[in-house]
Design a protein around this motif. Structure first.
Motif, PDB file in Angstrom:
ATOM      1  N   ASP A   9      64.208  28.411  32.642  1.00 34.81           N
ATOM      2  CA  ASP A   9      63.643  29.544  33.362  1.00 34.81           C
ATOM      3  C   ASP A   9      62.213  29.815  32.886  1.00 34.81           C
ATOM      4  O   ASP A   9      61.846  29.506  31.753  1.00 34.81           O
ATOM      5  N   GLU A  41      66.502  31.270  41.794  1.00 31.31           N
ATOM      6  CA  GLU A  41      66.943  32.659  41.637  1.00 31.31           C
ATOM      7  C   GLU A  41      65.838  33.444  40.951  1.00 31.31           C
ATOM      8  O   GLU A  41      65.211  32.963  40.010  1.00 31.31           O
ATOM      9  N   ASP A  43      65.264  36.513  38.742  1.00 27.30           N
ATOM     10  CA  ASP A  43      66.016  37.384  37.836  1.00 27.30           C
ATOM     11  C   ASP A  43      65.097  38.480  37.318  1.00 27.30           C
ATOM     12  O   ASP A  43      64.254  38.240  36.459  1.00 27.30           O
ATOM     13  N   ARG A  45      64.481  41.646  35.180  1.00 28.13           N
ATOM     14  CA  ARG A  45      65.070  42.262  34.003  1.00 28.13           C
ATOM     15  C   ARG A  45      64.541  43.679  33.845  1.00 28.13           C
ATOM     16  O   ARG A  45      63.373  43.946  34.125  1.00 28.13           O
TER      17      ARG A  45
END
Length: 98
Positions: A9, A41, A43, A45
């Motif tokens: 990532d 994806e 993501d 946070r």
């Protein structure tokens, strides 16, 4: 871009540093297209400032060349990676002006 995501990532700024030949607009557009196509994806946070990481979906990461067992032939590798290539091409070709 996909090659970088195969390594794990990344944040937007990490991708930007790894791909200096892409403008900010192209990079953000491509990430959005790949996310919409389900190849990547996004993501987000919690916290301030907002932190976003991009990662290949498990399905597409599994079809990556680096995940194939050692000793397999070129034909098998091409078959395994064709799904990832098709998904990336579809994502990048959608919404393109004719």
């Amino acid at each position: 871009m996909v090659r970088e995501l195969l390594r794990g990532d990344h944040s937007y700024s990490e991708l930007r540093a790894a791909l200096p030949m892409l403008s900010d607009k192209v990079l953000s557009d491509r990430l959005a297209q790949l996310a919409e196509a389900g190849v990547v994806e996004r993501d987000r946070r919690p916290g301030w400032p907002p932190r976003v990481r991009y990662v290949l979906t498990p399905r597409d990461a599994a079809s990556a060349p680096s995940s194939r067992p050692c000793g397999t032939g070129e034909r098998k590798r091409q078959h395994e990676t064709s799904g990832l290539r098709v998904a990336v091409r579809r994502a990048l070709l959608t919404d393109r002006p004719a």
